[in-house]
Motif scaffolding. Structure first.
Motif, PDB file in Angstrom:
ATOM      1  N   GLY A 139       8.866   5.687   5.058  1.00  0.00           N
ATOM      2  CA  GLY A 139       8.863   6.358   3.840  1.00  0.00           C
ATOM      3  C   GLY A 139       9.463   5.934   2.419  1.00  0.00           C
ATOM      4  N   HIS A 140       9.258   4.669   2.313  1.00  0.00           N
ATOM      5  CA  HIS A 140       9.508   3.982   1.062  1.00  0.00           C
ATOM      6  C   HIS A 140      10.813   4.240   0.628  1.00  0.00           C
ATOM      7  N   GLU A 141      11.950   4.245   1.468  1.00  0.00           N
ATOM      8  CA  GLU A 141      13.232   4.344   1.104  1.00  0.00           C
ATOM      9  C   GLU A 141      13.780   2.955   1.020  1.00  0.00           C
TER      10      GLU A 141
ATOM     11  N   SER B  70       3.416  -3.903   7.507  1.00  0.00           N
ATOM     12  CA  SER B  70       4.325  -2.927   7.336  1.00  0.00           C
ATOM     13  C   SER B  70       5.173  -2.750   6.031  1.00  0.00           C
ATOM     14  N   HIS B  71       5.154  -1.850   5.271  1.00  0.00           N
ATOM     15  CA  HIS B  71       6.287  -1.641   4.306  1.00  0.00           C
ATOM     16  C   HIS B  71       7.046  -0.330   4.353  1.00  0.00           C
ATOM     17  N   GLY B  72       7.245  -0.207   5.658  1.00  0.00           N
ATOM     18  CA  GLY B  72       8.124   0.653   6.273  1.00  0.00           C
ATOM     19  C   GLY B  72       7.460   1.982   6.486  1.00  0.00           C
TER      20      GLY B  72
ATOM     21  N   VAL C 259       0.691  -1.240   0.105  1.00  0.00           N
ATOM     22  CA  VAL C 259       0.069   0.152  -0.105  1.00  0.00           C
ATOM     23  C   VAL C 259       0.919   1.387  -0.159  1.00  0.00           C
ATOM     24  N   GLU C 260       0.961   1.763  -1.011  1.00  0.00           N
ATOM     25  CA  GLU C 260       1.692   2.972  -1.548  1.00  0.00           C
ATOM     26  C   GLU C 260       1.100   3.649  -2.635  1.00  0.00           C
ATOM     27  N   ASP C 261       1.206   5.176  -2.891  1.00  0.00           N
ATOM     28  CA  ASP C 261       0.663   5.810  -3.810  1.00  0.00           C
ATOM     29  C   ASP C 261       1.603   5.756  -5.065  1.00  0.00           C
TER      30      ASP C 261
HETATM   31 ZN   LIG Z   1       6.642  -0.502  -2.527  1.00  0.00          ZN
END
Ligand SMILES: [Zn+2]
Length: 279
Positions: A88-90, A84-86, A13-15
């Motif tokens: 800030g997506h770094e 969790s995907h972290g 789940v990210e934009d």
């Molecule tokens: Zn991602």
């Protein structure tokens, strides 16, 4: 139909503006001012899952959870796993050990706070754990997670660890790593876990691959995709390279229909439940 084995249905789940390949076109400081599409897209996915009464795992950015707490609660209340995907997506591979640990700790804290549930699963942005950063798995265990799904045992220009095990394994730190699915063919591993390949190749290829993991390997498959992949109306980044644009935009209008077929052709569930006793 192979209904005997329950496979893991997972969503990162990210934009669209947080995707690694488009990152150069959206500075972190601009994130607040870009039109968001994630809530609309997650609702489409929740609808698809509801149609077939199926639960899934949502690996969610802390940044998203802070801005859409109601959406996170809708995900949890519908019976899905909030993971969790972290924050800030770094990529793990572009961070120091200390900054990576801080990012995944913050994400877990935010997600647990918003969801009101324990968060035990983590997936690194862009499957960015490989030979160069084995310490990342130690950090994930240290941050309190029970499992990770951060290794893709394939060769790819942006990620991959082709020699890694294809199936769940326990690391010395106690963490279980649940690699995204591959099929073994002609002496090498081929991606079989969704993402861009699911949109690029005909649906029959994905179906055949998952059947093969279930039948030949006798294992559950792990499939992943992103909310922006069900959104043909998302703003287009025309400045991106032709290669990036192709990878990001190909067949977006077909994904929702393909996901509907996939959900009906196989049995699916949450990663934490499927791999509870793994490794
Ligand atoms: Zn991602």
């Amino acid at each position: 139909m192979t209904a005997r084995i329950t496979n893991a249905f997972t969503i990162d789940v990210e934009d669209y503006f947080q995707v690694s390949a488009l990152a150069p076109h959206f500075l972190r400081t601009q994130w607040e001012s870009v039109p968001c599409r994630v809530e609309r897209n997650v609702d489409v996915i929740l609808g698809l899952l509801d149609e077939v009464d199926t639960h899934a795992t949502f690996f969610t950015l802390g940044w998203i959870a802070e801005r859409y707490p109601e959406m996170i609660r809708r995900i949890g209340d519908a019976g899905h796993e909030v993971a969790s995907h972290g924050y800030g997506h770094e990529r793990a591979s572009s961070q120091t050990r200390a900054s990576f640990l801080a990012d995944i700790r913050l994400a877990r804290m935010v997600l647990e706070d918003v969801a009101g549930r324990a968060v035990v699963g983590y997936r690194a942005p862009s499957f960015s754990i490989g030979k160069s950063n084995p310490w990342a798995h130690d950090c994930i265990a240290e941050a309190g997670y029970a499992y990770s799904s951060s290794v893709y045992p394939i060769k790819h220009d942006h990620y991959g660890m082709p020699d890694a095990p294809r199936f769940p394994y326990r690391l010395d730190c106690g963490l279980v790593e649940v690699p995204v699915s591959t099929v073994r063919l002609m002496g090498r591993n081929w991606p079989a876990g969704g993402g861009g390949f699911f949109r690029l190749l005909p649906y029959a290829v994905s179906r055949w691959q998952i059947e093969r993991v279930n039948r030949e390997d006798g294992r559950p498959a792990i499939f992943y995709f992103h909310p922006w992949e069900v959104d043909p109306e998302q703003p287009r980044v025309l400045e991106a390279s032709a290669r990036t644009r192709f990878r990001h935009y190909v067949n977006l209008e077909r994904t929702e229909g393909r996901l509907r077929r996939l959900l009906r052709d196989f049995s699916w569930g949450r990663a934490d439940e499927i791999f509870r006793d793994a490794a």
